[in-house]
Motif scaffolding. Structure first.
Motif, PDB file in Angstrom:
ATOM      1  N   GLY A  73       0.777  -1.229   0.000  1.00  0.00           N
ATOM      2  CA  GLY A  73       0.000   0.000   0.000  1.00  0.00           C
ATOM      3  C   GLY A  73       0.809   1.279   0.000  1.00  0.00           C
ATOM      4  O   GLY A  73       0.243   2.365   0.029  1.00  0.00           O
ATOM      5  N   ASP A  74       2.149   1.201  -0.005  1.00  0.00           N
ATOM      6  CA  ASP A  74       2.940   2.424  -0.086  1.00  0.00           C
ATOM      7  C   ASP A  74       2.814   3.021  -1.487  1.00  0.00           C
ATOM      8  O   ASP A  74       2.444   2.354  -2.445  1.00  0.00           O
ATOM      9  CB  ASP A  74       4.421   2.141   0.211  1.00  0.00           C
ATOM     10  CG  ASP A  74       4.691   1.957   1.695  1.00  0.00           C
ATOM     11  OD1 ASP A  74       3.815   2.305   2.505  1.00  0.00           O
ATOM     12  OD2 ASP A  74       5.782   1.458   2.035  1.00  0.00           O
ATOM     13  N   HIS A  75       3.179   4.282  -1.606  1.00  0.00           N
ATOM     14  CA  HIS A  75       3.110   4.967  -2.896  1.00  0.00           C
ATOM     15  C   HIS A  75       4.485   5.506  -3.248  1.00  0.00           C
ATOM     16  O   HIS A  75       5.313   5.784  -2.379  1.00  0.00           O
ATOM     17  CB  HIS A  75       2.092   6.119  -2.847  1.00  0.00           C
ATOM     18  CG  HIS A  75       0.710   5.641  -2.523  1.00  0.00           C
ATOM     19  ND1 HIS A  75      -0.051   4.941  -3.408  1.00  0.00           N
ATOM     20  CD2 HIS A  75      -0.034   5.764  -1.383  1.00  0.00           C
ATOM     21  CE1 HIS A  75      -1.211   4.647  -2.846  1.00  0.00           C
ATOM     22  NE2 HIS A  75      -1.226   5.135  -1.604  1.00  0.00           N
ATOM     23  N   LEU A  76       4.704   5.705  -4.541  1.00  0.00           N
ATOM     24  CA  LEU A  76       6.002   6.206  -4.990  1.00  0.00           C
ATOM     25  C   LEU A  76       6.265   7.643  -4.562  1.00  0.00           C
ATOM     26  O   LEU A  76       7.372   8.146  -4.719  1.00  0.00           O
ATOM     27  CB  LEU A  76       6.128   6.089  -6.521  1.00  0.00           C
ATOM     28  CG  LEU A  76       6.403   4.685  -7.058  1.00  0.00           C
ATOM     29  CD1 LEU A  76       6.451   4.702  -8.580  1.00  0.00           C
ATOM     30  CD2 LEU A  76       7.712   4.126  -6.521  1.00  0.00           C
ATOM     31  N   ASP A  77       5.259   8.312  -4.023  1.00  0.00           N
ATOM     32  CA  ASP A  77       5.490   9.693  -3.599  1.00  0.00           C
ATOM     33  C   ASP A  77       6.213   9.767  -2.252  1.00  0.00           C
ATOM     34  O   ASP A  77       6.650  10.838  -1.850  1.00  0.00           O
ATOM     35  CB  ASP A  77       4.181  10.481  -3.568  1.00  0.00           C
ATOM     36  CG  ASP A  77       3.147   9.871  -2.635  1.00  0.00           C
ATOM     37  OD1 ASP A  77       3.333   8.699  -2.223  1.00  0.00           O
ATOM     38  OD2 ASP A  77       2.165  10.554  -2.329  1.00  0.00           O
ATOM     39  N   HIS A  78       6.347   8.670  -1.567  1.00  0.00           N
ATOM     40  CA  HIS A  78       7.143   8.656  -0.336  1.00  0.00           C
ATOM     41  C   HIS A  78       8.626   8.726  -0.706  1.00  0.00           C
ATOM     42  O   HIS A  78       9.067   8.117  -1.673  1.00  0.00           O
ATOM     43  CB  HIS A  78       6.885   7.382   0.478  1.00  0.00           C
ATOM     44  CG  HIS A  78       5.501   7.309   1.039  1.00  0.00           C
ATOM     45  ND1 HIS A  78       4.538   6.509   0.500  1.00  0.00           N
ATOM     46  CD2 HIS A  78       4.927   7.955   2.097  1.00  0.00           C
ATOM     47  CE1 HIS A  78       3.418   6.646   1.189  1.00  0.00           C
ATOM     48  NE2 HIS A  78       3.629   7.523   2.170  1.00  0.00           N
ATOM     49  N   LEU A  79       9.387   9.474   0.074  1.00  0.00           N
ATOM     50  CA  LEU A  79      10.813   9.671  -0.200  1.00  0.00           C
ATOM     51  C   LEU A  79      11.562   8.341  -0.247  1.00  0.00           C
ATOM     52  O   LEU A  79      12.372   8.107  -1.142  1.00  0.00           O
ATOM     53  CB  LEU A  79      11.433  10.606   0.853  1.00  0.00           C
ATOM     54  CG  LEU A  79      12.924  10.883   0.680  1.00  0.00           C
ATOM     55  CD1 LEU A  79      13.196  11.580  -0.644  1.00  0.00           C
ATOM     56  CD2 LEU A  79      13.439  11.704   1.842  1.00  0.00           C
TER      57      LEU A  79
END
Length: 180
Positions: free
Chosen positions: A48-54
């Motif tokens: 569920g993580d997204h590529l917008d996280h650093l």
């Protein structure tokens, strides 16, 4: 003199082989690292993580950089292996050319088989005493055969004999024997 150059050429060849093996190992390590980061990104995306996280962005960028580096190194490895083949082919051609030049001169001078052996050993840098030991002959016999070789070649000694062959090889022209 000639043997030292051949040894240096082979040493350079083996050094190039080590470089190729090192490059191949680096490519493999980079590939494993890229697989790790790609797998980590895929697992994180599945959770569920997204590529917008650093963190995700850095892992994706690291994966792309590793893959780019792998492609570059594979191209370099390919270029280096092609160059090694060219160098090896050139060395084989030079060896063959040297053999042709030597045989051509020996034929033109009318050397006997014994004189050919002595002349070849002289060209390889052996002294008369060493030639005598190798051939199982008396040093005086080798001196006499050396003198005959020099006379038939029209030279005054070892240095001039070697110079004939070096001049022929360095000229880049077709063999022009008959120096005596």
């Amino acid at each position: 003199m000639i043997e030292a150059r051949v040894i240096r050429a082979w040493a350079a060849f083996f050094t190039a082989e080590r470089r190729a093996a090192t490059l191949a190992a680096i490519i493999m390590v980079q590939g494993l690292c890229a697989l790790f980061f790609i797998a980590d990104v895929i697992i994180d995306l599945g959770e569920g993580d997204h590529l917008d996280h650093l963190h995700m962005t850095l892992e994706a960028a690291a994966s792309l950089a590793l893959i780019g580096g792998m492609v570059f190194l594979m191209l370099e490895l390919r270029r280096m292996l092609a160059r090694m083949q060219e160098m090896d082919a050139g060395l084989r051609a030079a060896r063959g050319r040297m053999g042709e030049v030597i045989e051509g001169f020996f034929d033109d001078w009318g050397l006997t088989p014994s004189e050919r052996d002595v002349a070849l050993m002289i060209l390889k840098g052996f002294e008369n005493k060493e030639i005598a030991e190798i051939r199982g002959a008396a040093p005086g016999t080798v001196r006499a055969q050396s003198a005959k070789v020099y006379a038939k070649a029209g030279v005054g000694g070892r240095a001039q004999l070697l110079s004939l062959f070096m001049d022929e090889l360095l000229s880049g022209e077709a063999p022009a024997h008959g120096a005596g």
